[in-house]
Design a protein around this motif. Structure first.
Motif, PDB file in Angstrom:
ATOM      1  N   HIS A   1     -22.584  96.978  20.765  1.00  0.00           N
ATOM      2  CA  HIS A   1     -21.967  96.656  19.479  1.00  0.00           C
ATOM      3  C   HIS A   1     -20.838  97.638  19.175  1.00  0.00           C
ATOM      4  O   HIS A   1     -19.730  97.234  18.807  1.00  0.00           O
ATOM      5  CB  HIS A   1     -23.020  96.669  18.372  1.00  0.00           C
ATOM      6  CG  HIS A   1     -22.466  96.414  17.022  1.00  0.00           C
ATOM      7  ND1 HIS A   1     -22.088  95.168  16.609  1.00  0.00           N
ATOM      8  CD2 HIS A   1     -22.199  97.260  15.991  1.00  0.00           C
ATOM      9  CE1 HIS A   1     -21.617  95.239  15.373  1.00  0.00           C
ATOM     10  NE2 HIS A   1     -21.670  96.509  14.989  1.00  0.00           N
ATOM     11  N   VAL A   2     -21.098  98.913  19.323  1.00  0.00           N
ATOM     12  CA  VAL A   2     -20.075  99.931  19.068  1.00  0.00           C
ATOM     13  C   VAL A   2     -18.960  99.811  20.103  1.00  0.00           C
ATOM     14  O   VAL A   2     -17.776  99.909  19.770  1.00  0.00           O
ATOM     15  CB  VAL A   2     -20.692 101.349  19.071  1.00  0.00           C
ATOM     16  CG1 VAL A   2     -19.617 102.416  18.962  1.00  0.00           C
ATOM     17  CG2 VAL A   2     -21.701 101.494  17.940  1.00  0.00           C
TER      18      VAL A   2
ATOM     19  N   SER B   1     -17.906  97.155  21.590  1.00  0.00           N
ATOM     20  CA  SER B   1     -17.052  96.000  21.299  1.00  0.00           C
ATOM     21  C   SER B   1     -16.069  96.312  20.178  1.00  0.00           C
ATOM     22  O   SER B   1     -14.914  95.881  20.217  1.00  0.00           O
ATOM     23  CB  SER B   1     -17.885  94.765  20.972  1.00  0.00           C
ATOM     24  OG  SER B   1     -18.557  94.920  19.748  1.00  0.00           O
ATOM     25  N   ARG B   2     -16.505  97.097  19.197  1.00  0.00           N
ATOM     26  CA  ARG B   2     -15.591  97.509  18.119  1.00  0.00           C
ATOM     27  C   ARG B   2     -14.488  98.395  18.694  1.00  0.00           C
ATOM     28  O   ARG B   2     -13.316  98.232  18.365  1.00  0.00           O
ATOM     29  CB  ARG B   2     -16.352  98.243  17.022  1.00  0.00           C
ATOM     30  CG  ARG B   2     -15.447  98.690  15.877  1.00  0.00           C
ATOM     31  CD  ARG B   2     -16.159  99.539  14.845  1.00  0.00           C
ATOM     32  NE  ARG B   2     -16.873 100.671  15.389  1.00  0.00           N
ATOM     33  CZ  ARG B   2     -16.302 101.831  15.724  1.00  0.00           C
ATOM     34  NH1 ARG B   2     -15.001 101.998  15.609  1.00  0.00           N
ATOM     35  NH2 ARG B   2     -17.034 102.829  16.203  1.00  0.00           N
ATOM     36  N   LEU B   3     -14.874  99.314  19.569  1.00  0.00           N
ATOM     37  CA  LEU B   3     -13.887 100.205  20.168  1.00  0.00           C
ATOM     38  C   LEU B   3     -12.916  99.449  21.077  1.00  0.00           C
ATOM     39  O   LEU B   3     -11.735  99.785  21.144  1.00  0.00           O
ATOM     40  CB  LEU B   3     -14.581 101.322  20.948  1.00  0.00           C
ATOM     41  CG  LEU B   3     -15.284 102.377  20.094  1.00  0.00           C
ATOM     42  CD1 LEU B   3     -16.063 103.350  20.972  1.00  0.00           C
ATOM     43  CD2 LEU B   3     -14.310 103.117  19.204  1.00  0.00           C
TER      44      LEU B   3
ATOM     45  N   SER C   1     -11.844  96.421  20.616  1.00  0.00           N
ATOM     46  CA  SER C   1     -10.896  95.804  19.697  1.00  0.00           C
ATOM     47  C   SER C   1      -9.924  96.835  19.130  1.00  0.00           C
ATOM     48  O   SER C   1      -8.709  96.608  19.091  1.00  0.00           O
ATOM     49  CB  SER C   1     -11.659  95.122  18.560  1.00  0.00           C
ATOM     50  OG  SER C   1     -10.772  94.539  17.641  1.00  0.00           O
ATOM     51  N   ASP C   2     -10.450  97.978  18.720  1.00  0.00           N
ATOM     52  CA  ASP C   2      -9.594  99.046  18.195  1.00  0.00           C
ATOM     53  C   ASP C   2      -8.612  99.528  19.252  1.00  0.00           C
ATOM     54  O   ASP C   2      -7.450  99.818  18.947  1.00  0.00           O
ATOM     55  CB  ASP C   2     -10.439 100.219  17.699  1.00  0.00           C
ATOM     56  CG  ASP C   2     -11.213  99.909  16.431  1.00  0.00           C
ATOM     57  OD1 ASP C   2     -10.960  98.858  15.797  1.00  0.00           O
ATOM     58  OD2 ASP C   2     -12.094 100.720  16.069  1.00  0.00           O
TER      59      ASP C   2
ATOM     60  N   ASP D   1      -5.500  97.635  19.544  1.00  0.00           N
ATOM     61  CA  ASP D   1      -4.569  97.934  18.459  1.00  0.00           C
ATOM     62  C   ASP D   1      -3.991  99.343  18.568  1.00  0.00           C
ATOM     63  O   ASP D   1      -3.236  99.777  17.711  1.00  0.00           O
ATOM     64  CB  ASP D   1      -5.268  97.791  17.104  1.00  0.00           C
ATOM     65  CG  ASP D   1      -5.708  96.365  16.819  1.00  0.00           C
ATOM     66  OD1 ASP D   1      -5.053  95.435  17.323  1.00  0.00           O
ATOM     67  OD2 ASP D   1      -6.699  96.176  16.088  1.00  0.00           O
TER      68      ASP D   1
ATOM     69  N   ASP E   1     -12.925 108.711  22.075  1.00  0.00           N
ATOM     70  CA  ASP E   1     -13.507 107.370  22.127  1.00  0.00           C
ATOM     71  C   ASP E   1     -13.124 106.641  23.411  1.00  0.00           C
ATOM     72  O   ASP E   1     -13.900 105.858  23.950  1.00  0.00           O
ATOM     73  CB  ASP E   1     -13.095 106.550  20.904  1.00  0.00           C
ATOM     74  CG  ASP E   1     -13.883 106.919  19.660  1.00  0.00           C
ATOM     75  OD1 ASP E   1     -15.005 107.453  19.801  1.00  0.00           O
ATOM     76  OD2 ASP E   1     -13.387 106.672  18.549  1.00  0.00           O
TER      77      ASP E   1
ATOM     78  N   CYS F   1     -19.611  94.646  28.987  1.00  0.00           N
ATOM     79  CA  CYS F   1     -18.538  95.201  28.156  1.00  0.00           C
ATOM     80  C   CYS F   1     -17.271  95.433  28.970  1.00  0.00           C
ATOM     81  O   CYS F   1     -16.162  95.226  28.476  1.00  0.00           O
ATOM     82  CB  CYS F   1     -18.990  96.490  27.477  1.00  0.00           C
ATOM     83  SG  CYS F   1     -20.162  96.206  26.129  1.00  0.00           S
TER      84      CYS F   1
ATOM     85  N   SER G   1     -13.713  93.735  27.999  1.00  0.00           N
ATOM     86  CA  SER G   1     -12.478  94.507  27.888  1.00  0.00           C
ATOM     87  C   SER G   1     -11.396  93.941  28.811  1.00  0.00           C
ATOM     88  O   SER G   1     -10.243  93.758  28.389  1.00  0.00           O
ATOM     89  CB  SER G   1     -12.753  95.972  28.216  1.00  0.00           C
ATOM     90  OG  SER G   1     -11.569  96.725  28.143  1.00  0.00           O
TER      91      SER G   1
END
Length: 67
Positions: A12-13, A15-17, A19-20, A23, A30, A44, A48
């Motif tokens: 979960h974490v 996947s957020r990273l 996406s970040d 950007d 990280d 994962c 990615s």
């Protein structure tokens, strides 16, 4: 040392990273945590890779579009 300090992320974490990172909003620490997670998590790593592929494809399509 905690799991987080060792660089272990849950998906979960991660996947957020991912996406970040697309950007450009992920620092060196990280990025290293993600790299370590990708070593042990094929899912994962594939997510990615797919997101990066899609980003490149969209950018290429945008470059070919006449306005």
């Amino acid at each position: 040392m905690t799991e987080d300090e060792l660089g272990d992320l849950d998906c979960h974490v991660a996947s957020r990273l991912i996406s970040d990172a697309l950007d450009g909003a992920v620092g060196a620490g990280d990025q290293e945590r993600m790299r370590r997670h990708f070593v042990i998590c094929e899912t994962c790593r594939n997510v990615s890779d797919q997101m990066n592929f899609l980003r490149r494809a969209v950018r290429q399509m945008d470059g070919q579009t006449t306005h």
